[in-house]
Design a protein around this motif. Structure first.
Motif, mmCIF file in Angstrom:
data_model
loop_
_atom_site.group_PDB
_atom_site.id
_atom_site.type_symbol
_atom_site.label_atom_id
_atom_site.label_comp_id
_atom_site.label_asym_id
_atom_site.label_seq_id
_atom_site.Cartn_x
_atom_site.Cartn_y
_atom_site.Cartn_z
ATOM 1 N N GLY A 173 3.098 8.018 -3.148
ATOM 2 C CA GLY A 173 3.659 7.803 -2.220
ATOM 3 C C GLY A 173 4.771 7.067 -1.723
ATOM 4 N N SER A 192 0.510 11.432 5.124
ATOM 5 C CA SER A 192 -0.461 10.784 6.591
ATOM 6 C C SER A 192 0.267 10.097 7.838
ATOM 7 N N ILE A 193 2.060 9.683 6.827
ATOM 8 C CA ILE A 193 2.704 8.881 7.733
ATOM 9 C C ILE A 193 2.762 10.235 8.744
ATOM 10 N N ARG A 197 1.636 5.290 1.161
ATOM 11 C CA ARG A 197 1.191 5.873 2.106
ATOM 12 C C ARG A 197 2.226 7.399 1.382
ATOM 13 N N THR A 198 0.936 8.067 1.338
ATOM 14 C CA THR A 198 1.410 9.500 1.593
ATOM 15 C C THR A 198 2.734 10.366 2.683
ATOM 16 N N SER A 199 4.123 11.113 2.984
ATOM 17 C CA SER A 199 4.680 11.743 3.484
ATOM 18 C C SER A 199 3.903 12.707 4.818
ATOM 19 N N ARG A 213 6.181 2.906 -0.260
ATOM 20 C CA ARG A 213 6.152 1.981 0.395
ATOM 21 C C ARG A 213 7.258 1.231 0.887
ATOM 22 N N HIS A 240 -0.111 10.147 11.009
ATOM 23 C CA HIS A 240 0.463 9.024 11.571
ATOM 24 C C HIS A 240 0.958 9.046 13.015
ATOM 25 N N LYS A 266 0.995 -1.564 0.093
ATOM 26 C CA LYS A 266 -0.072 0.202 0.409
ATOM 27 C C LYS A 266 1.059 1.348 0.295
#
Length: 117
Positions: A45, A11-12, A7-9, A47, A15, A5
């Motif tokens: 993104g 969203s990381i 993941r954008t920086s 992965r 989180h 999956k």
């Protein structure tokens, strides 16, 4: 954990509770080490570049280029040979500790960490 999956920086960062710029810098370092891959664009993104069971904590630690333990001593950094000898001995011990740390980290994969949550 879904290694495939994207993941954008952003969203990381959200989180982990930190700034996306800081996250991108770290992710870029991990990409350079071959641990991550990235794609640009709308669906892009970051992965994992390898299976999570094939990435050890030592891989991550070494990729980041930081040292938690070992310190380098400048040769003849003082005017006292006893002090220089002591500093060199301590540096040797710390290097051994660093090697042991890396060995211990190599025994755990990021999949192991994900499975303990």
């Amino acid at each position: 954990m879904t290694p495939t999956k994207m993941r954008t920086s952003a969203s990381i960062a959200a989180h982990s509770g930190t700034n996306a710029v800081v996250v991108r810098r770290v992710l870029g370092t991990l990409k350079d080490a071959g641990l991550l891959s990235s794609e640009k664009g709308h669906a892009g993104g970051w992965r994992l570049a390898r299976k999570p069971e094939d990435i050890s904590l030592a891989d991550v630690y070494l990729a980041l280029g930081e040292s938690l333990v070992a310190s380098k001593v400048a040769p003849n950094s003082s005017n006292c040979s006893l002090e220089d000898t002591l500093q060199n001995k301590v540096a040797d011990v710390l290097q051994d500790v660093e090697k042991q740390l890396v060995f211990q980290l190599s025994q755990t994969s990021i999949l192991d960490i994900a499975n303990t949550r």
